[in-house]
Design an enzyme around this catalytic site. Structure first.
Site, PDB file in Angstrom:
ATOM      1  N   ILE A  86     -36.515 -11.041  29.762  1.00 23.37           N
ATOM      2  CA  ILE A  86     -37.613 -10.619  30.881  1.00 23.37           C
ATOM      3  C   ILE A  86     -38.665 -10.038  30.015  1.00 23.37           C
ATOM      4  O   ILE A  86     -39.664 -10.096  30.055  1.00 23.37           O
ATOM      5  CB  ILE A  86     -37.234 -10.207  32.076  1.00 23.37           C
ATOM      6  N   GLY A 136     -35.079  -7.832  26.628  1.00 19.02           N
ATOM      7  CA  GLY A 136     -34.023  -9.055  26.768  1.00 19.02           C
ATOM      8  C   GLY A 136     -35.114 -10.301  26.976  1.00 19.02           C
ATOM      9  O   GLY A 136     -36.365 -10.097  26.504  1.00 19.02           O
ATOM     10  N   ASP A 162     -36.550  -1.014  23.295  1.00 20.01           N
ATOM     11  CA  ASP A 162     -34.761  -1.588  23.789  1.00 20.01           C
ATOM     12  C   ASP A 162     -34.015  -0.408  22.932  1.00 20.01           C
ATOM     13  O   ASP A 162     -34.380   0.216  21.776  1.00 20.01           O
ATOM     14  CB  ASP A 162     -34.720  -2.917  23.608  1.00 20.01           C
ATOM     15  N   ARG A 193     -26.426 -10.080  36.194  1.00 23.79           N
ATOM     16  CA  ARG A 193     -25.234 -10.380  36.889  1.00 23.79           C
ATOM     17  C   ARG A 193     -25.006 -11.670  35.978  1.00 23.79           C
ATOM     18  O   ARG A 193     -25.755 -12.429  35.490  1.00 23.79           O
ATOM     19  CB  ARG A 193     -25.352 -10.550  38.409  1.00 23.79           C
ATOM     20  N   HIS A 238     -34.075  -7.250  48.339  1.00 27.97           N
ATOM     21  CA  HIS A 238     -34.004  -8.056  47.570  1.00 27.97           C
ATOM     22  C   HIS A 238     -32.453  -8.621  47.183  1.00 27.97           C
ATOM     23  O   HIS A 238     -31.888  -8.345  46.390  1.00 27.97           O
ATOM     24  CB  HIS A 238     -34.664  -7.739  45.874  1.00 27.97           C
ATOM     25  N   ASN A 246     -26.298  -0.059  35.960  1.00 27.27           N
ATOM     26  CA  ASN A 246     -27.470   0.063  35.765  1.00 27.27           C
ATOM     27  C   ASN A 246     -28.387   1.364  36.421  1.00 27.27           C
ATOM     28  O   ASN A 246     -29.262   1.652  36.010  1.00 27.27           O
ATOM     29  CB  ASN A 246     -28.342  -1.151  36.427  1.00 27.27           C
TER      30      ASN A 246
HETATM   31  C1  LMR Z   1     -33.404 -12.814  40.479  1.00 28.57           C
HETATM   32  O1  LMR Z   1     -33.837 -12.986  41.899  1.00 28.57           O
HETATM   33  O2  LMR Z   1     -33.751 -14.000  40.026  1.00 28.57           O
HETATM   34  C2  LMR Z   1     -33.199 -11.619  40.266  1.00 28.57           C
HETATM   35  O3  LMR Z   1     -32.919 -10.659  41.059  1.00 28.57           O
HETATM   36  C3  LMR Z   1     -32.008 -11.925  39.079  1.00 28.57           C
HETATM   37  C4  LMR Z   1     -30.981 -12.074  40.165  1.00 28.57           C
HETATM   38  O4  LMR Z   1     -29.504 -11.468  39.850  1.00 28.57           O
HETATM   39  O5  LMR Z   1     -30.699 -12.953  40.787  1.00 28.57           O
END
Ligand code: LMR
Length: 320
Positions: free
Chosen positions: A14, A12, A34, A83, A176, A96
């Site tokens: 990225i 994709g 992919d 997302r 994260h 995922n």
């Molecule tokens: C980000 O931080 O950019 C990634 O984890 C994508 C997202 O959904 O925020």
């Protein structure tokens, strides 16, 4: 010396950006995988044709067959779905996780000696899943998050102070997600603690607090702006820095989602911590002294990761 092989799983936005960066840096032969037929092949062909213009010589191939990632030195995983506005990263867990099962098995069967960098969300849980499904040792599977989150924090601070981003060394720990912990006590502007620098520049503490909050929500801000997808340039750049640290045995200290056992009060959890990356993969987790407030915030963040992981393990059972 044998040429290195970089496998990019997911072609994709990225994946394509990763391939372009890796090619420009001539990091090795690049395989773009992919499941979408034609797409990785088309991107690989297009990117190959940048070579004569940009002056790089990289072999880039596209494939739908996991057998083609055989023997890869580094695998960077972006497969899965991003997302959309209004969603949290955690909303992607179920969909995922299934993708990570296929990817993990593809790695296990074809390149069990690779260093695997995961970018797919929800990051901390997907790193765990990739490790589970691939069966690789913990030091060879890592998540890209802290480098990206720290870069966001540094960017916002540099803009606020009107200084070069090169002089801001910012630091973000934890999961994260929106509970991540931008650590101001270890964030500096050319060696000057950020809160001291703010005083020198006449920047109110409330502005720093706003920047901390913006950093936490940095991914969501871009998702909202793009409308149909998530960030890709900075995530790709961050993962490439980690791959270079591994391939070059650079021993860089990078904040990333590593397996933490016996440090930060954790007993085996993938979460964002400062990590030495070298030829041994994630060679060492560096434990830093945090203020009581930072410890409390880190606990909130690691608890959130643990909670998500429990949900992930429940779903994992149902995949068996
Ligand atoms: C980000 O931080 O950019 C990634 O984890 C994508 C997202 O959904 O925020």
């Amino acid at each position: 010396m044998a040429r290195k092989k970089i496998a990019l799983v997911g072609a994709g936005m990225i994946g394509g950006t990763l391939a372009h960066l890796a090619a420009k840096k001539e990091m090795g032969d690049i395989v773009l995988f992919d499941i979408a037929e034609g797409m990785p092949q088309g991107k690989a062909l297009d990117l190959s044709q940048c070579g004569p213009v940009e002056g790089f010589d990289a072999k880039i191939t596209g494939t739908n067959d996991y057998a083609d990632i055989a023997g890869a030195d580094v695998v960077i995983v972006t497969a899965g779905v991003p997302r959309k506005p209004g969603m949290s990263r955690d909303d992607l867990l179920g969909i995922n996780l299934k993708v990570m099962k296929a990817v993990g098995e593809g790695i296990k069967n074809n390149c069990p000696d690779a260093f695997v960098i995961c970018i797919t969300n929800p990051l901390d849980a997907m790193v765990w899943a990739l490790r589970e499904f691939s069966g690789l040792p913990h030091n060879k599977v890592v998540g890209m998050a802290g480098v990206l989150d720290s870069a966001r924090f540094a960017t916002f601070l540099a803009w606020e102070f009107g200084v070069s981003v090169k002089d801001v060394n910012a630091f973000v720990l934890g999961g994260h997600g929106d509970t991540m912990v931008p650590v101001t006590s270890y964030t500096t502007v050319n060696g000057i603690p950020v809160n001291d620098f703010a005083k020198i520049k006449g920047v109110e503490q409330s502005r720093i607090d706003e920047i901390v909050d913006r950093t936490r929500k940095g991914g969501g801000e871009i998702v909202q702006l793009l409308g149909n997808g998530s960030a890709y340039y900075a995530p790709a750049t961050s993962a490439i820095a980690m791959a270079e640290a591994y391939l070059g045995d650079q021993k860089r200290i990078l904040p990333c989602a590593s397996y933490v056992e016996g440090k930060y009060g954790l007993d085996g959890l993938y979460v964002g911590v400062p990590t030495v990356i070298g030829a041994g993969g994630t060679e060492e987790v560096i434990e830093i002294d945090l203020s009581d407030e930072e410890k409390k915030n880190l606990k909130v963040s690691t608890d959130a990761v643990e909670e998500l992981l429990e949900a992930c393990k429940g779903l994992d059972e149902s995949l068996k």
